[in-house]
Design a protein around this motif. Structure first.
Motif, PDB file in Angstrom:
ATOM      1  N   THR A   5       0.832  -1.179   0.000  1.00 57.53           N
ATOM      2  CA  THR A   5       0.000   0.000   0.000  1.00 57.53           C
ATOM      3  C   THR A   5       0.878   1.244   0.000  1.00 57.53           C
ATOM      4  N   LEU A   6       0.739   2.004  -1.057  1.00 57.05           N
ATOM      5  CA  LEU A   6       1.456   3.270  -1.134  1.00 57.05           C
ATOM      6  C   LEU A   6       0.441   4.351  -0.804  1.00 57.05           C
ATOM      7  N   SER A   7       0.656   5.026   0.284  1.00 58.12           N
ATOM      8  CA  SER A   7      -0.293   5.997   0.786  1.00 58.12           C
ATOM      9  C   SER A   7      -0.666   7.041  -0.261  1.00 58.12           C
ATOM     10  N   SER A   8      -1.961   7.131  -0.557  1.00 54.98           N
ATOM     11  CA  SER A   8      -2.401   8.136  -1.520  1.00 54.98           C
ATOM     12  C   SER A   8      -2.132   9.531  -0.988  1.00 54.98           C
ATOM     13  N   THR A   9      -2.221   9.716   0.314  1.00 53.00           N
ATOM     14  CA  THR A   9      -1.923  11.017   0.908  1.00 53.00           C
ATOM     15  C   THR A   9      -0.455  11.373   0.696  1.00 53.00           C
ATOM     16  N   THR A  10       0.432  10.417   0.954  1.00 50.45           N
ATOM     17  CA  THR A  10       1.868  10.651   0.784  1.00 50.45           C
ATOM     18  C   THR A  10       2.191  11.015  -0.652  1.00 50.45           C
ATOM     19  N   PHE A  11       1.670  10.229  -1.598  1.00 49.18           N
ATOM     20  CA  PHE A  11       2.025  10.470  -2.992  1.00 49.18           C
ATOM     21  C   PHE A  11       1.292  11.655  -3.593  1.00 49.18           C
ATOM     22  N   SER A  12       0.084  11.957  -3.119  1.00 54.33           N
ATOM     23  CA  SER A  12      -0.598  13.166  -3.581  1.00 54.33           C
ATOM     24  C   SER A  12       0.219  14.391  -3.191  1.00 54.33           C
ATOM     25  N   ALA A  13       0.670  14.426  -1.955  1.00 56.28           N
ATOM     26  CA  ALA A  13       1.476  15.557  -1.494  1.00 56.28           C
ATOM     27  C   ALA A  13       2.815  15.603  -2.231  1.00 56.28           C
ATOM     28  N   ALA A  14       3.437  14.454  -2.404  1.00 60.25           N
ATOM     29  CA  ALA A  14       4.739  14.420  -3.075  1.00 60.25           C
ATOM     30  C   ALA A  14       4.625  14.858  -4.524  1.00 60.25           C
ATOM     31  N   HIS A  15       3.610  14.390  -5.228  1.00 62.29           N
ATOM     32  CA  HIS A  15       3.449  14.764  -6.630  1.00 62.29           C
ATOM     33  C   HIS A  15       3.019  16.223  -6.792  1.00 62.29           C
ATOM     34  N   ALA A  16       2.386  16.781  -5.786  1.00 61.56           N
ATOM     35  CA  ALA A  16       1.952  18.177  -5.852  1.00 61.56           C
ATOM     36  C   ALA A  16       3.074  19.162  -5.517  1.00 61.56           C
ATOM     37  N   ALA A  17       4.124  18.695  -4.890  1.00 65.13           N
ATOM     38  CA  ALA A  17       5.216  19.576  -4.476  1.00 65.13           C
ATOM     39  C   ALA A  17       5.918  20.194  -5.688  1.00 65.13           C
ATOM     40  N   ALA A  18       6.446  21.388  -5.502  1.00 64.60           N
ATOM     41  CA  ALA A  18       7.125  22.085  -6.600  1.00 64.60           C
ATOM     42  C   ALA A  18       8.476  21.465  -6.934  1.00 64.60           C
ATOM     43  N   ASP A  19       9.126  20.860  -5.975  1.00 61.51           N
ATOM     44  CA  ASP A  19      10.477  20.325  -6.147  1.00 61.51           C
ATOM     45  C   ASP A  19      10.440  18.958  -6.843  1.00 61.51           C
ATOM     46  N   GLN A  20      10.205  18.965  -8.146  1.00 61.29           N
ATOM     47  CA  GLN A  20      10.114  17.707  -8.902  1.00 61.29           C
ATOM     48  C   GLN A  20      11.347  17.509  -9.766  1.00 61.29           C
ATOM     49  N   PRO A  21      11.787  16.285  -9.975  1.00 61.56           N
ATOM     50  CA  PRO A  21      11.181  15.042  -9.533  1.00 61.56           C
ATOM     51  C   PRO A  21      11.609  14.630  -8.135  1.00 61.56           C
ATOM     52  N   ASN A  22      12.398  15.487  -7.448  1.00 67.42           N
ATOM     53  CA  ASN A  22      12.949  15.105  -6.151  1.00 67.42           C
ATOM     54  C   ASN A  22      11.880  14.695  -5.136  1.00 67.42           C
ATOM     55  N   ALA A  23      10.814  15.466  -5.015  1.00 60.77           N
ATOM     56  CA  ALA A  23       9.804  15.172  -3.989  1.00 60.77           C
ATOM     57  C   ALA A  23       9.126  13.829  -4.242  1.00 60.77           C
ATOM     58  N   ALA A  24       8.721  13.578  -5.468  1.00 60.47           N
ATOM     59  CA  ALA A  24       8.030  12.323  -5.779  1.00 60.47           C
ATOM     60  C   ALA A  24       8.957  11.122  -5.621  1.00 60.47           C
ATOM     61  N   ILE A  25      10.179  11.241  -6.115  1.00 61.87           N
ATOM     62  CA  ILE A  25      11.098  10.100  -6.034  1.00 61.87           C
ATOM     63  C   ILE A  25      11.581   9.908  -4.603  1.00 61.87           C
ATOM     64  N   SER A  26      11.745  10.977  -3.850  1.00 64.15           N
ATOM     65  CA  SER A  26      12.123  10.837  -2.441  1.00 64.15           C
ATOM     66  C   SER A  26      11.054  10.093  -1.655  1.00 64.15           C
ATOM     67  N   ALA A  27       9.782  10.374  -1.934  1.00 64.91           N
ATOM     68  CA  ALA A  27       8.696   9.642  -1.274  1.00 64.91           C
ATOM     69  C   ALA A  27       8.749   8.165  -1.655  1.00 64.91           C
TER      70      ALA A  27
END
Length: 176
Positions: A5-27
């Protein structure tokens, strides 16, 4: 099967962050660290047709800087991950040595086992992720689990494809 289970909350926030792709890949890396344990995690972009991959993210940028181009074949790793679109497990240093030309650097980091999985979009491999740790840390079931998680990397890899092609994402607008 492990709980993937990959938290939808975690990935929604990570994908919405301005610091891409760092935020999404860090999550994604945090989930992998929790699930598999790791010393090194790298994400590669790939354009089908050659053996050159571009490293776009690394949790050890001092040793594995980004961006960097790396030849990934022809090896069993390249055939399995890039061409056959299957997850790969190299549980020992012997498999690492056969798969990666930079195996000495990998081993110097204390890594002797690797999980890799393709990132697939529209029936094409657009990249891959590799998770590495001490020899004997992983088995094929772990690689299969990693393969079920790579969907979370699709936005980061698609954004990477757009930017170098001269198609930047639109500027953010103030929506207050």
């Amino acid at each position: 099967m492990a709980d993937l289970t990959l938290s939808s909350t975690t990935f929604s926030a990570a994908h919405a962050a301005a610091d891409q792709p760092n935020a999404a890949i860090s999550a994604f890396a945090a989930v992998c660290a929790s699930r598999f344990g790791l010393k090194l995690l790298t994400v590669f972009a790939w354009d089908a047709g050659d053996d050159l991959c571009t490293r776009i993210w690394s949790n050890q940028p001092e040793k594995y800087p980004v961006p960097a181009t790396k030849r990934m074949g022809p090896t069993q790793w390249g055939d399995t991950v890039l061409r056959e679109r299957r997850s790969w497990c190299g549980p020992t240093r012997q498999e690492i040595r056969a798969a990666f030309f930079d195996h000495a650097l990998i081993e110097s980091l204390g890594c002797g086992a690797c999980l890799s999985a393709p990132v697939v979009w529209q029936d094409r491999v657009i990249g891959a992720v590799s998770v590495l740790d001490a020899e004997g840390s992983y088995r094929q079931a772990d690689a299969d689990d990693l393969g079920h998680m790579t969907w979370a990397l699709v936005p980061a890899l698609l954004a990477h494809r757009l930017e170098p092609a001269g198609h930047p994402l639109p500027d953010r607008k103030d929506t207050r």
